[in-house]
Enzyme design. Structure first.
Site, mmCIF file in Angstrom:
data_model
loop_
_atom_site.group_PDB
_atom_site.id
_atom_site.type_symbol
_atom_site.label_atom_id
_atom_site.label_comp_id
_atom_site.label_asym_id
_atom_site.label_seq_id
_atom_site.Cartn_x
_atom_site.Cartn_y
_atom_site.Cartn_z
ATOM 1 N N ARG A 100 37.266 80.924 -81.824
ATOM 2 C CA ARG A 100 35.866 80.666 -81.452
ATOM 3 C C ARG A 100 35.654 79.264 -80.908
ATOM 4 O O ARG A 100 34.572 78.968 -80.385
ATOM 5 C CB ARG A 100 34.964 80.880 -82.677
ATOM 6 C CG ARG A 100 34.775 82.343 -83.035
ATOM 7 C CD ARG A 100 33.871 82.498 -84.241
ATOM 8 N NE ARG A 100 34.456 81.915 -85.448
ATOM 9 C CZ ARG A 100 33.867 81.944 -86.645
ATOM 10 N NH1 ARG A 100 32.672 82.496 -86.777
ATOM 11 N NH2 ARG A 100 34.465 81.416 -87.692
ATOM 12 N N LYS A 155 50.122 88.504 -95.363
ATOM 13 C CA LYS A 155 49.559 88.836 -96.663
ATOM 14 C C LYS A 155 48.253 88.066 -96.852
ATOM 15 O O LYS A 155 48.055 87.036 -96.196
ATOM 16 C CB LYS A 155 50.566 88.527 -97.767
ATOM 17 C CG LYS A 155 50.708 87.046 -98.123
ATOM 18 C CD LYS A 155 51.591 86.879 -99.325
ATOM 19 C CE LYS A 155 51.641 85.433 -99.771
ATOM 20 N NZ LYS A 155 50.433 84.964 -100.421
ATOM 21 N N HIS A 165 56.914 85.809 -95.681
ATOM 22 C CA HIS A 165 57.793 84.750 -95.175
ATOM 23 C C HIS A 165 58.979 84.494 -96.103
ATOM 24 O O HIS A 165 60.005 83.975 -95.671
ATOM 25 C CB HIS A 165 57.004 83.461 -94.939
ATOM 26 C CG HIS A 165 56.553 82.760 -96.182
ATOM 27 N ND1 HIS A 165 55.367 83.057 -96.810
ATOM 28 C CD2 HIS A 165 57.126 81.780 -96.915
ATOM 29 C CE1 HIS A 165 55.235 82.284 -97.863
ATOM 30 N NE2 HIS A 165 56.281 81.497 -97.957
ATOM 31 N N LYS A 222 63.687 83.702 -95.528
ATOM 32 C CA LYS A 222 64.457 82.544 -95.985
ATOM 33 C C LYS A 222 65.944 82.883 -96.027
ATOM 34 O O LYS A 222 66.353 83.968 -96.422
ATOM 35 C CB LYS A 222 63.964 82.095 -97.366
ATOM 36 C CG LYS A 222 62.574 81.473 -97.329
ATOM 37 C CD LYS A 222 62.164 80.967 -98.685
ATOM 38 C CE LYS A 222 60.798 80.300 -98.629
ATOM 39 N NZ LYS A 222 60.799 79.051 -97.842
ATOM 40 N N GLU A 269 55.388 76.231 -108.580
ATOM 41 C CA GLU A 269 54.861 75.218 -107.669
ATOM 42 C C GLU A 269 54.352 74.040 -108.488
ATOM 43 O O GLU A 269 53.775 74.227 -109.571
ATOM 44 C CB GLU A 269 53.722 75.792 -106.828
ATOM 45 C CG GLU A 269 54.139 76.933 -105.912
ATOM 46 C CD GLU A 269 52.966 77.469 -105.110
ATOM 47 O OE1 GLU A 269 52.807 77.045 -103.955
ATOM 48 O OE2 GLU A 269 52.224 78.296 -105.651
ATOM 49 N N ASP A 315 48.667 86.870 -105.507
ATOM 50 C CA ASP A 315 49.112 85.974 -104.442
ATOM 51 C C ASP A 315 50.631 85.945 -104.297
ATOM 52 O O ASP A 315 51.145 85.809 -103.187
ATOM 53 C CB ASP A 315 48.595 84.551 -104.736
ATOM 54 C CG ASP A 315 48.842 83.594 -103.577
ATOM 55 O OD1 ASP A 315 48.677 84.005 -102.423
ATOM 56 O OD2 ASP A 315 49.206 82.435 -103.846
ATOM 57 N N HIS A 368 55.961 88.548 -102.929
ATOM 58 C CA HIS A 368 57.211 87.789 -102.960
ATOM 59 C C HIS A 368 58.145 88.229 -104.087
ATOM 60 O O HIS A 368 59.315 88.559 -103.858
ATOM 61 C CB HIS A 368 56.926 86.291 -103.133
ATOM 62 C CG HIS A 368 56.089 85.699 -102.051
ATOM 63 N ND1 HIS A 368 56.080 86.173 -100.762
ATOM 64 C CD2 HIS A 368 55.227 84.643 -102.066
ATOM 65 C CE1 HIS A 368 55.253 85.441 -100.030
ATOM 66 N NE2 HIS A 368 54.721 84.524 -100.799
ATOM 67 N N LYS A 426 51.112 77.579 -110.652
ATOM 68 C CA LYS A 426 50.813 76.308 -109.999
ATOM 69 C C LYS A 426 50.734 75.202 -111.053
ATOM 70 O O LYS A 426 50.495 75.460 -112.224
ATOM 71 C CB LYS A 426 49.499 76.406 -109.222
ATOM 72 C CG LYS A 426 49.590 77.340 -108.020
ATOM 73 C CD LYS A 426 48.341 77.281 -107.177
ATOM 74 C CE LYS A 426 48.466 78.172 -105.940
ATOM 75 N NZ LYS A 426 49.526 77.720 -105.022
#
Length: 513
Positions: free
Chosen positions: A68, A175, A205, A209, A243, A262, A267, A365
């Site tokens: 946009r 995803k 993704h 790897k 993470e 998530d 994954h 996390k």
């Protein structure tokens, strides 16, 4: 090689069947929706440059951005240039950039703007005539799933989704593939109503790897491992994606989604499938996907989810030397949010190879460090001829596949400590990509984008895999929704106490990566 092939003048060093040779994409264009987002800027645009720099894109390759923003082609070119200079893995070369720059175009408009999609069709036709793209187009939907229906309908209305004879049209979606089984099925219907199933590429993704792909080589190219890769020798498997960062400004996406949706649904269940599957007859998309689907269809949750799952939400604490705030204090997060930032599951694979071997999956996390690994932990050797004191520092043998950040494989085994007494303790034998090979590993998006342009889908889950994964996770999410608030854990630690208890009930403990 057959004598007939040599007689016809083929060069053994350039044999088309030699998989060691680089595969170069044919004439094509890539249209990127969501080109103004972080994913495009940090990953996708640098990956496209790196592919071009490695000589893997055709000379007439063209990239069209759609957004946009009130940009013209020059504005878009500047955005791409800045992204490449900031994020490319390979050295910047002016001649490579100039070749890429010639094929850059930008279309301004919203997803419900008919005129914008008609202009997109005109631009692609012009690129075909000027740069020889062959009418081949991949549409990369780096956009929220809620916009998929609008965009695919526009592609259908404008004729962009219909290939002319001898050409192809493909769509790439990121995803999350839905937020539960029902939404995933609806999403699949929406996309596959416009594009055939074999033209839909769902990007995870992690599957691009290098270390994940090396798992297949480790298992099936080495007789050393296959005989012990089963319930006769394996005690359990741990798959971890940890993470050390918080939500990093993604409150709008993350809150309400959580760690399990998530990461685990895509994954980690994909890593489980690759770890547990039987050897395929080949690495073709059909064979590889079939074996993964067999594993996912054999996965079972324990009956008592209160003892087989754990979830947590990070509170304020120390991440290294930095004082960080808790999840509920993050910008944009509802102070009453029950979204989990840590999730752990115990799963069983009900087939002959893995009967009785639990698979433990965890992600979170603000944990102790950033690491993704698959640890295959073996049973203790029976009737050891050692005294208890001789082996008190000996753990269980393990094969650990490190997916990130230090890509490689570690084997843990017992060895005698030098000295006059018989004392055994754990040692490790380590393989690292960075030390074993001169060439650095490509970024996952390089491999995946190239595979899309080549039409090579083995690394992309099809809708059956997505739906099987949601069938596994949905009961857990419903159980957690009834349970209420997640357990707290201090930032910088390794998760809530309930996750430790999950393992302790089975007489095991989480690995400390």
């Amino acid at each position: 090689m057959s004598p007939a092939r040599v007689a016809r003048g083929s060069n053994p060093l350039r044999d088309a069947d030699d998989r060691r040779l680089p595969r170069i994409a044919g004439p094509c264009a890539l249209v990127m929706f969501g080109v103004t987002g972080d994913l495009a800027r940090k990953k996708l645009l640098p990956a496209i440059y790196d592919l071009s720099n490695r000589g893997l894109l055709p000379p007439g390759f063209s990239l069209v951005g759609f957004a946009r923003r009130d940009w013209d082609d020059q504005d878009f070119t500047k955005i791409v240039y800045d992204a490449v200079r900031a994020g490319a893995r390979t050295p910047f070369r002016e001649e490579v950039w100039q070749g890429l720059e010639e094929g850059l175009r930008f279309v301004h408009g919203s997803f419900d703007d008919d005129e914008a999609f008609d202009e997109l069709a005109r631009q692609l036709q012009e690129l075909d005539e000027q740069r020889g793209t062959g009418g081949n187009t991949a549409f990369y939907l780096s956009i929220p799933p809620s916009a998929f229906s609008t965009v695919t309908s526009q592609l259908e209305r404008s004729g962009l989704s219909t290939p002319r004879p001898g050409s192809w049209k493909r769509v790439v979606i990121e995803k999350p593939f839905g937020h539960d089984l029902a939404s995933a099925r609806e999403l699949n219907k929406t996309v596959e109503r416009v594009f055939p199933a074999d033209s839909v590429f769902r990007i995870d993704h992690y599957l691009g790897k290098e270390t994940v792909q090396n798992l297949l080589a480790l298992r099936f190219a080495n007789q050393l491992f296959d005989p012990v890769w089963n319930a006769n020798y394996v005690d359990h498997v741990q798959i971890t994606m940890a993470e050390d960062i918080g939500i990093a400004g993604r409150a709008g996406y993350y809150d309400g989604i959580g760690a399990a949706r998530d990461v685990i649904q895509n994954h980690l269940l994909q890593l489980l499938a690759l770890t547990a599957m039987e050897q395929p007859n080949s690495f073709s998309a059909h064979e590889l996907r079939a074996e993964k689907e067999k594993v996912l269809s054999a996965v079972r949750l324990p009956k008592d989810l209160s003892t087989a799952t754990a979830r947590g939400q990070y509170t304020a604490g120390w991440q290294g030397s930095e004082k960080v705030k808790g999840y509920l204090q993050e910008d944009g997060i509802d102070p009453k949010s029950t979204t989990e930032t840590y999730a752990a599951l115990k799963l069983d694979v009900h087939n002959r190879r893995w009967a009785g071997v639990p698979f433990y999956l965890r992600t979170g996390k603000r944990l102790g460090k950033r690491v993704t690994e698959i640890a295959v932990v073996f049973k203790r050797a029976p009737a050891l001829p050692f005294t208890d004191t001789a082996t008190e520092e000996l753990g269980q043998n393990a094969i650990v596949i490190r997916v990130q950040p230090d890509e490689g494989t570690t084997i843990r085994f017992g060895s005698k400590v030098p000295g006059a007494t018989m004392e055994v303790r754990d040692v490790t034998m380590d393989f690292g990509y960075g030390t074993a090979f001169n060439e650095s590993s490509p970024e996952a998006y390089e491999r995946l984008i190239l595979d899309v342009l080549l039409g090579d889908p083995p690394l992309f889950p099809r809708h059956e895999e997505v739906e099987l994964s949601w069938q596994i996770l949905d009961p857990v999410e419903k159980f957690w929704a009834r349970k209420g608030k997640p357990d707290g854990y201090e930032a910088g630690t390794w998760g809530p106490a309930s996750a430790d208890r999950l393992m302790e009930r089975d007489g095991r403990e989480w690995r400390l990566p």
